[in-house]
Design a protein around this motif. Structure first.
Motif, PDB file in Angstrom:
ATOM      1  N   ASN A  23       0.863  -1.307  -0.164  1.00 53.64           N
ATOM      2  CA  ASN A  23       0.006  -0.019  -0.117  1.00 53.64           C
ATOM      3  C   ASN A  23       0.928   1.395  -0.072  1.00 53.64           C
ATOM      4  O   ASN A  23       0.783   1.994  -0.787  1.00 53.64           O
ATOM      5  CB  ASN A  23      -1.117  -0.197   1.044  1.00 53.64           C
ATOM      6  CG  ASN A  23      -1.713   1.301   1.265  1.00 53.64           C
ATOM      7  OD1 ASN A  23      -1.379   2.202   2.197  1.00 53.64           O
ATOM      8  ND2 ASN A  23      -2.751   1.471   0.547  1.00 53.64           N
ATOM      9  N   TYR A  24       1.676   1.220   0.980  1.00 52.17           N
ATOM     10  CA  TYR A  24       2.724   2.547   1.104  1.00 52.17           C
ATOM     11  C   TYR A  24       3.329   2.897  -0.358  1.00 52.17           C
ATOM     12  O   TYR A  24       3.491   3.787  -0.957  1.00 52.17           O
ATOM     13  CB  TYR A  24       3.830   2.398   1.981  1.00 52.17           C
ATOM     14  CG  TYR A  24       3.579   2.401   3.418  1.00 52.17           C
ATOM     15  CD1 TYR A  24       2.052   2.578   3.831  1.00 52.17           C
ATOM     16  CD2 TYR A  24       4.165   2.212   4.583  1.00 52.17           C
ATOM     17  CE1 TYR A  24       1.692   2.821   5.077  1.00 52.17           C
ATOM     18  CE2 TYR A  24       3.962   2.262   5.715  1.00 52.17           C
ATOM     19  CZ  TYR A  24       2.618   2.365   5.933  1.00 52.17           C
ATOM     20  OH  TYR A  24       2.312   2.558   7.417  1.00 52.17           O
ATOM     21  N   ARG A  25       3.855   1.546  -0.921  1.00 50.87           N
ATOM     22  CA  ARG A  25       4.545   1.520  -2.411  1.00 50.87           C
ATOM     23  C   ARG A  25       3.747   2.074  -3.438  1.00 50.87           C
ATOM     24  O   ARG A  25       4.144   2.813  -4.127  1.00 50.87           O
ATOM     25  CB  ARG A  25       4.890   0.085  -2.612  1.00 50.87           C
ATOM     26  CG  ARG A  25       5.641  -0.203  -3.730  1.00 50.87           C
ATOM     27  CD  ARG A  25       5.799  -1.555  -3.798  1.00 50.87           C
ATOM     28  NE  ARG A  25       7.001  -2.005  -4.638  1.00 50.87           N
ATOM     29  CZ  ARG A  25       7.518  -2.942  -4.642  1.00 50.87           C
ATOM     30  NH1 ARG A  25       7.883  -3.646  -3.422  1.00 50.87           N
ATOM     31  NH2 ARG A  25       8.570  -3.368  -5.754  1.00 50.87           N
ATOM     32  N   LEU A  26       2.306   1.563  -3.360  1.00 48.22           N
ATOM     33  CA  LEU A  26       1.455   2.100  -4.337  1.00 48.22           C
ATOM     34  C   LEU A  26       1.213   3.683  -4.179  1.00 48.22           C
ATOM     35  O   LEU A  26       1.438   4.429  -5.097  1.00 48.22           O
ATOM     36  CB  LEU A  26       0.260   1.367  -4.190  1.00 48.22           C
ATOM     37  CG  LEU A  26      -0.880   1.854  -5.255  1.00 48.22           C
ATOM     38  CD1 LEU A  26      -0.645   1.378  -6.708  1.00 48.22           C
ATOM     39  CD2 LEU A  26      -2.303   1.387  -4.654  1.00 48.22           C
ATOM     40  N   ARG A  27       0.800   3.992  -3.079  1.00 48.43           N
ATOM     41  CA  ARG A  27       0.468   5.432  -2.756  1.00 48.43           C
ATOM     42  C   ARG A  27       1.595   6.525  -3.079  1.00 48.43           C
ATOM     43  O   ARG A  27       1.617   7.642  -3.495  1.00 48.43           O
ATOM     44  CB  ARG A  27       0.068   5.558  -1.326  1.00 48.43           C
ATOM     45  CG  ARG A  27      -1.439   5.037  -1.010  1.00 48.43           C
ATOM     46  CD  ARG A  27      -2.236   5.849  -1.578  1.00 48.43           C
ATOM     47  NE  ARG A  27      -3.523   4.958  -1.675  1.00 48.43           N
ATOM     48  CZ  ARG A  27      -4.376   4.848  -2.623  1.00 48.43           C
ATOM     49  NH1 ARG A  27      -3.890   5.428  -4.045  1.00 48.43           N
ATOM     50  NH2 ARG A  27      -5.493   4.078  -2.571  1.00 48.43           N
ATOM     51  N   CYS A  28       3.089   5.889  -2.786  1.00 45.46           N
ATOM     52  CA  CYS A  28       4.218   6.877  -2.979  1.00 45.46           C
ATOM     53  C   CYS A  28       5.068   6.299  -4.126  1.00 45.46           C
ATOM     54  O   CYS A  28       6.167   6.492  -4.189  1.00 45.46           O
ATOM     55  CB  CYS A  28       5.010   6.810  -1.860  1.00 45.46           C
ATOM     56  SG  CYS A  28       3.990   7.187  -0.304  1.00 45.46           S
ATOM     57  N   SER A  29       4.088   5.869  -5.301  1.00 48.65           N
ATOM     58  CA  SER A  29       4.970   5.364  -6.391  1.00 48.65           C
ATOM     59  C   SER A  29       5.678   6.525  -7.125  1.00 48.65           C
ATOM     60  O   SER A  29       6.727   6.308  -7.668  1.00 48.65           O
ATOM     61  CB  SER A  29       4.497   4.428  -7.162  1.00 48.65           C
ATOM     62  OG  SER A  29       3.143   5.003  -7.563  1.00 48.65           O
ATOM     63  N   ARG A  67      -1.985  11.513 -14.480  1.00 47.64           N
ATOM     64  CA  ARG A  67      -3.398  11.262 -13.567  1.00 47.64           C
ATOM     65  C   ARG A  67      -3.632   9.835 -13.439  1.00 47.64           C
ATOM     66  O   ARG A  67      -4.683   9.674 -12.519  1.00 47.64           O
ATOM     67  CB  ARG A  67      -4.227  12.317 -14.017  1.00 47.64           C
ATOM     68  CG  ARG A  67      -3.996  13.752 -14.117  1.00 47.64           C
ATOM     69  CD  ARG A  67      -5.131  14.601 -14.340  1.00 47.64           C
ATOM     70  NE  ARG A  67      -4.609  15.720 -13.824  1.00 47.64           N
ATOM     71  CZ  ARG A  67      -4.934  16.222 -12.598  1.00 47.64           C
ATOM     72  NH1 ARG A  67      -5.672  15.618 -11.604  1.00 47.64           N
ATOM     73  NH2 ARG A  67      -4.545  17.505 -11.843  1.00 47.64           N
ATOM     74  N   GLN A  68      -2.983   9.008 -14.230  1.00 40.45           N
ATOM     75  CA  GLN A  68      -3.458   7.543 -14.175  1.00 40.45           C
ATOM     76  C   GLN A  68      -2.701   6.865 -13.038  1.00 40.45           C
ATOM     77  O   GLN A  68      -3.049   5.749 -12.444  1.00 40.45           O
ATOM     78  CB  GLN A  68      -3.104   6.967 -15.517  1.00 40.45           C
ATOM     79  CG  GLN A  68      -3.627   7.619 -16.692  1.00 40.45           C
ATOM     80  CD  GLN A  68      -5.211   7.880 -16.613  1.00 40.45           C
ATOM     81  OE1 GLN A  68      -5.894   6.754 -15.895  1.00 40.45           O
ATOM     82  NE2 GLN A  68      -5.721   8.921 -16.703  1.00 40.45           N
ATOM     83  N   ILE A  69      -1.617   7.552 -12.752  1.00 37.94           N
ATOM     84  CA  ILE A  69      -0.961   6.933 -11.439  1.00 37.94           C
ATOM     85  C   ILE A  69      -0.899   7.395 -10.162  1.00 37.94           C
ATOM     86  O   ILE A  69      -0.855   8.670 -10.058  1.00 37.94           O
ATOM     87  CB  ILE A  69       0.653   6.870 -11.909  1.00 37.94           C
ATOM     88  CG1 ILE A  69       0.665   6.039 -13.392  1.00 37.94           C
ATOM     89  CG2 ILE A  69       1.589   6.161 -11.058  1.00 37.94           C
ATOM     90  CD1 ILE A  69       2.174   6.224 -13.970  1.00 37.94           C
ATOM     91  N   PRO A  70      -0.986   6.602  -9.163  1.00 37.31           N
ATOM     92  CA  PRO A  70      -1.356   7.443  -7.787  1.00 37.31           C
ATOM     93  C   PRO A  70       0.247   7.832  -7.728  1.00 37.31           C
ATOM     94  O   PRO A  70       1.221   7.419  -8.082  1.00 37.31           O
ATOM     95  CB  PRO A  70      -1.248   6.115  -6.625  1.00 37.31           C
ATOM     96  CG  PRO A  70      -1.815   4.929  -7.729  1.00 37.31           C
ATOM     97  CD  PRO A  70      -1.096   5.022  -9.246  1.00 37.31           C
ATOM     98  N   CYS A  71       0.242   8.973  -6.735  1.00 33.89           N
ATOM     99  CA  CYS A  71       1.379   9.762  -6.383  1.00 33.89           C
ATOM    100  C   CYS A  71       1.480  10.552  -5.131  1.00 33.89           C
ATOM    101  O   CYS A  71       0.320  10.922  -4.569  1.00 33.89           O
ATOM    102  CB  CYS A  71       1.928  10.579  -7.523  1.00 33.89           C
ATOM    103  SG  CYS A  71       0.544  12.034  -7.884  1.00 33.89           S
TER     104      CYS A  71
END
Ligand code: GCU
Length: 689
Positions: A23-29, A67-71
């Protein structure tokens, strides 16, 4: 292992829980930072490093958002980015100049969610990034964030007492990380790492040299050091920390070649004005000067028949055109008090010197007031000067370095002490006039306010000699940010960040920390008496160390009794410096709190305390119990062996066993002294030498 404690509370262990790590990884990719300022660059870099260490994924740092990628987007309000400005919305009003919003933005129509870190300034954004890192270090959720924070205090300062020969006045953690052999160190890596630690707790200002400005240090304000200082200013500036210098009031003579340092002399004024302009030319972000004047033999305006306002305003005038401030210390007293003279009282000095000057200081002068009227004792009352100034900027000075509290050989967690100071009600403008509100500037609506504290770090591998002393540095930063944070919250945070989230570790270590001040007090300094230490270095027991020294700081113990009469009727009249009802409380022998009894009253050893014990029995009991409690700290620590890093464990264990032995020495020296003086036996008939 050394690395473990070097990282202190910025220790980024890989997240063990797979789902959380993913989850952290996704949110802060990806980390998006549209602007390229130095401090925003630091924020992005810090976050990226933390994410990498905790998740194994190296986030991209990008200028434009996909805008397609969580950041995570990092930005500053009011710089033309509608998304950043929109994120803060009405929260923007609560941010002041250094606050931030940390908020999850839900993606619209198939777009990805993102976390926005919106600072009121670059510095605010940096603090927001460190907050997000802290949440992940604590293993808390970063879903649906909506956090709005701002610092309560404008100035959150650290004072280094480092000398250019590499020594540190009252330093207990090795040598200076700044200086060697009368010059700066070559390698600034450690200075940068320190800036990073400080910024992560919200510190925004630092003086890098001792308040006692000796010969070489006097030159720091000259052209000779401009280049190196600007390098130091950059290292701190990248972390939003402003650089200040302690200055020698006699500089116009010492380095300027003038005959005088008289603050009203036109040549002296233009010399300072010129110096200040030069400094700002080299270091545009320079913060200003910290001054110890007419104190403990340091030069000052008194030499010229001028007062502290004249002295401070001289420097203020020089710094004002550049936005600089003068921080003028109130630690001013007569250090050669004669024991026969019972009306002179060091405790009264700061108030007597500075209250008559209230309203006379320039707008960019800030008075720096120690928490107590004496000198960072284990227990002393809160300085009455906080209640005595209305029209003057003032900040609270604390001592993180453990000069009188065990010198980082004994564990003594100071957050509870500081909380008592901050929560103290001066009644200066009625009930609720706490030191916290005075120091922040809120009570009297001042333009400057905050906290300053003497650092406890050196080149020791764990920064602070005793690894547990790191908690004091961390706690100071957190309290400077927000004095309303609870001791329990700060303690739990520090433990989880530094030692991981094993509940047993948290339980044991918080137990040790939270009991430590009381334990140290119990085997050292009974009932607020203070000063029963060896002169000069201030370590270890010596009841009469200062009693028979010309550096007069007395407790007046004789065969009948002990304590200093500071009452209005029969004593030095110090209690009159407080507002009602504190004045009456301290003035009354019956009502004075036990823990400060001997600070305010001279009593026979047979005086009965609120606790029901006599003074002498209290001394015996606390010293026997205190030494036992110190031994129990080591036992408690031993219960977590294997649950934390082994080298860290060993280092603390060896300090705790030294503390255990030294506590026995304290017990025995104090008990035998008072037994022989009073001739009164211990009711429990324990061994007294
Ligand atoms: C204490 C301390 C000194 C220090 C002084 C100060 O007296 O022992 O080392 O210089 O405080 O705060 O100025």
């Amino acid at each position: 292992s050394e690395k473990t404690s070097y990282e202190a509370w910025l220790r980024y262990e890989a997240v063990e829980n797979d789902a959380l790590r993913a989850n952290y990884r996704l949110r802060c990719s990806v980390i998006v930072s549209a602007e390229q300022t130095k401090v925003l660059g630091t924020a992005a870099k810090e976050l990226a490093e933390a994410v990498q260490a905790m998740t194994g994924h190296v986030p991209d740092i990008a200028a434009i958002r996909d805008r397609q990628i969580p950041c995570v987007i990092i930005g500053v309000l009011g710089r033309g980015d509608p998304e950043i400005d929109g994120t803060a919305g009405p929260d923007a009003d609560e941010l002041g100049s250094e606050g931030y919003v940390l908020r999850t933005l839900k993606g619209q129509q198939g777009e990805a969610d993102c976390i926005a870190i919106v600072g009121a300034s670059d510095r605010g954004a940096l603090y927001g990034a460190f907050h997000l890192i802290r949440i992940m270090q604590m293993r808390d959720s970063i879903e649906d964030l909506h956090i709005v924070e701002h610092p309560v205090n404008g100035l959150r300062m650290i004072n280094q007492w480092d000398n250019m020969d590499g020594t540190i006045e009252r330093g207990y953690a090795g040598k200076s990380i700044f200086y060697r052999n009368n010059g700066f160190v070559e390698d600034f890596t450690r200075i940068r790492d320190y800036a990073r630690l400080l910024a992560s707790t919200g510190i925004n200002a630092i003086t890098i040299n001792n308040v006692n400005v000796h010969r070489e240090e006097t030159n720091l304000i000259t052209a000779e050091y401009e280049q190196t200082l600007s390098k130091a200013a950059d290292a701190f500036g990248a972390y939003g920390i402003k650089l200040f210098l302690s200055i020698n009031f006699a500089s116009p003579i010492a380095v300027g070649g003038l005959q005088t340092a008289d603050p009203l002399d036109p040549a002296v004024r233009s010399w300072w004005t010129e110096r200040a302009s030069e400094l700002y030319r080299a270091i545009p972000e320079f913060g200003g000067f910290l001054v110890k004047a007419d104190s403990e033999f340091r030069p000052g305006p008194f030499t010229y028949g001028r007062d502290h306002a004249d002295g401070a305003n001289l420097l203020a005038e020089a710094l004002a055109p550049h936005g600089g401030v003068v921080i003028w210390r109130c630690f001013v007293y007569n250090c050669l008090q004669d024991w026969r003279d019972r009306s002179t009282d060091r405790a009264k000095a700061a108030y007597d010197h500075f209250t008559p000057l209230d309203g006379r200081f320039a707008d960019n002068v800030i008075l720096q007031i120690k928490n107590g009227p004496m000198d960072f004792q284990v227990r002393e009352p809160v300085s009455p000067l906080f209640g005595g100034l209305k029209d003057t900027n003032q900040i609270l000075e604390l001592q993180i370095t453990q000069e009188y509290t065990g010198q980082q050989k004994h564990v003594c967690y100071l957050v509870p002490l500081w909380k008592e100071v901050l929560d103290f009600d001066t009644y200066a403008a009625g009930e609720g006039s706490t030191v916290a509100r005075i120091a922040s500037g809120a009570l009297h609506n001042r333009s400057y306010g905050g906290l300053a504290a003497v650092s406890n770090i050196g080149d020791s591998a764990c920064w602070t000699g005793h690894p547990l002393s790191q908690a004091n540095l961390y706690g100071y930063g957190r309290l400077a940010w927000n004095p309303a944070l609870s001791t329990e919250q700060i303690t739990a945070e520090w433990i989880r960040l530094s030692l991981g989230s094993d509940p047993m570790v948290e339980d044991v270590v918080s137990g040790i920390l939270l009991r430590s001040w009381g334990i140290y007090e119990s085997y050292t300094s009974p009932l607020g008496v203070g000063w029963m230490v060896n002169p000069n270095h201030h370590y270890g027991p010596n009841v009469d160390g200062y009693e028979y020294s010309k550096w007069g700081t007395y407790h007046f113990a004789d065969h009948q009794g002990i304590g200093v009469d500071r009452t209005i009727g029969t004593g030095t009249g110090y209690t009159a410096q407080y507002h009602s009802p504190q004045r009456e409380l301290y003035d009354s022998l019956e009502r004075c709190p036990d823990e400060l009894l001997l600070f305010y009253h001279h009593v026979p050893y047979t005086h009965v305390l609120h606790s029901g014990k006599t003074v002498i029995q209290h001394i015996y009991d606390t010293h026997f119990e205190g030494a036992e409690a110190a031994a129990a700290l080591l036992e408690a620590w031993q219960s977590i062996r294997g649950r934390i890093d082994e080298a860290y464990f060993e280092l603390v264990a060896s300090r705790l066993s030294e503390q255990r032995e030294h506590a026995k020495e304290w017990r025995d020296v104090i008990n035998t002294y008072f037994f022989r003086k009073s001739g009164i036996a211990d009711r429990q008939d324990r061994l007294i030498y």
